[in-house]
Design a protein around this motif. Structure first.
Motif, short mmCIF file in Angstrom:
data_model
loop_
_atom_site.label_atom_id
_atom_site.label_comp_id
_atom_site.label_asym_id
_atom_site.label_seq_id
_atom_site.Cartn_x
_atom_site.Cartn_y
_atom_site.Cartn_z
N GLY A 1 0.79 -1.20 0.00
CA GLY A 1 0.00 0.00 0.00
C GLY A 1 0.84 1.27 0.00
N LYS A 2 2.16 1.14 0.00
CA LYS A 2 3.04 2.32 0.00
C LYS A 2 4.07 2.17 -1.11
CE LYS A 2 2.30 3.09 4.84
NZ LYS A 2 2.84 3.35 6.14
N PRO A 3 3.65 2.43 -2.36
CA PRO A 3 4.53 2.16 -3.49
C PRO A 3 5.82 2.97 -3.50
CG PRO A 3 2.52 3.27 -4.22
CD PRO A 3 2.34 2.93 -2.78
N ARG A 4 5.80 4.22 -3.05
CA ARG A 4 7.04 5.02 -3.02
C ARG A 4 8.05 4.40 -2.04
NH1 ARG A 4 7.66 7.71 -7.29
NH2 ARG A 4 5.99 9.13 -7.78
N LEU A 5 7.56 3.97 -0.90
CA LEU A 5 8.43 3.33 0.08
C LEU A 5 8.99 2.02 -0.49
CD1 LEU A 5 9.56 3.45 2.94
CD2 LEU A 5 7.49 2.29 3.72
N ALA A 6 8.15 1.27 -1.18
CA ALA A 6 8.60 0.02 -1.79
C ALA A 6 9.70 0.29 -2.82
CB ALA A 6 7.42 -0.70 -2.45
N LEU A 7 9.50 1.30 -3.66
CA LEU A 7 10.53 1.63 -4.65
C LEU A 7 11.82 2.06 -3.99
CD1 LEU A 7 8.42 3.48 -7.37
CD2 LEU A 7 9.57 1.26 -7.59
N TRP B 1 12.95 1.06 -1.09
CA TRP B 1 13.56 -0.14 -0.54
C TRP B 1 14.17 -0.99 -1.67
CZ3 TRP B 1 12.59 -5.46 -0.81
CH2 TRP B 1 13.24 -6.22 0.16
N LEU B 2 13.44 -1.09 -2.79
CA LEU B 2 13.89 -1.95 -3.89
C LEU B 2 15.10 -1.39 -4.64
CD1 LEU B 2 10.40 -3.00 -5.24
CD2 LEU B 2 12.14 -4.54 -4.31
N ARG B 3 15.39 -0.10 -4.47
CA ARG B 3 16.53 0.47 -5.20
C ARG B 3 17.86 -0.13 -4.72
NH1 ARG B 3 19.09 4.74 -2.34
NH2 ARG B 3 17.83 5.36 -0.55
N HIS B 4 17.84 -0.79 -3.58
CA HIS B 4 19.04 -1.43 -3.06
C HIS B 4 19.26 -2.82 -3.65
CE1 HIS B 4 19.52 1.78 -0.17
NE2 HIS B 4 18.25 1.64 0.16
N ILE B 5 18.31 -3.30 -4.43
CA ILE B 5 18.40 -4.63 -5.03
C ILE B 5 18.73 -4.46 -6.51
CG2 ILE B 5 17.15 -6.77 -5.53
CD1 ILE B 5 15.44 -6.17 -3.06
N LEU C 1 9.58 -7.49 -10.70
CA LEU C 1 8.12 -7.68 -10.61
C LEU C 1 7.53 -6.77 -9.53
CD1 LEU C 1 7.93 -11.53 -11.03
CD2 LEU C 1 6.98 -9.83 -12.60
N ARG C 2 8.20 -6.69 -8.38
CA ARG C 2 7.71 -5.82 -7.31
C ARG C 2 7.79 -4.34 -7.71
NH1 ARG C 2 7.16 -10.52 -6.28
NH2 ARG C 2 5.32 -9.97 -7.44
N ARG C 3 8.86 -3.97 -8.41
CA ARG C 3 8.97 -2.59 -8.90
C ARG C 3 7.83 -2.26 -9.85
NH1 ARG C 3 14.55 -4.03 -9.49
NH2 ARG C 3 15.75 -3.01 -7.86
#
Length: 98
Positions: A1-7, A9-13, A22-24
């Motif tokens: 529910g928090k796509p900016r936060l997810a992005l 976090w995912l920038r480290h992968i 897929l998550r991005r």
């Protein structure tokens, strides 16, 4: 529910990680950034396992359906093709739901 936060976090992968791609794509779609979502799906399709590639294809179809970018008949044809090329697990279940 928090796509900016997810992005964030995912920038480290690694960008080449298909699961992260897929998550991005999901996060970009939630932000209505459909072009970014599609570009990100390309990573999953080219570097992912067979299941991840099927999941990326399903996600692409879902994006087109939600945006009404394809007629329902065409979406059904693509879903049927996907269901016959990938059987079982969450991908098939999601395809059936869509």
């Amino acid at each position: 529910g928090k796509p900016r936060l997810a992005l964030d976090w995912l920038r480290h992968i690694s960008r080449g990680d298909a699961g992260a791609a897929l998550r991005r794509a999901e996060a970009f779609a939630a932000l209505q950034e459909h072009d970014s979502a599609r570009r990100t799906l390309d990573v999953a399709r080219s570097h992912g396992s067979p299941e991840q590639r099927a999941s990326a294809r399903l996600f692409e179809i879902r994006l087109d359906v939600e945006r009404r970018a394809i007629p329902p008949r065409e979406a059904l044809r693509w879903l049927e093709t996907l269901r016959f090329t990938w059987r079982g697990g969450p991908v098939e279940e999601q395809a059936l739901r869509l």
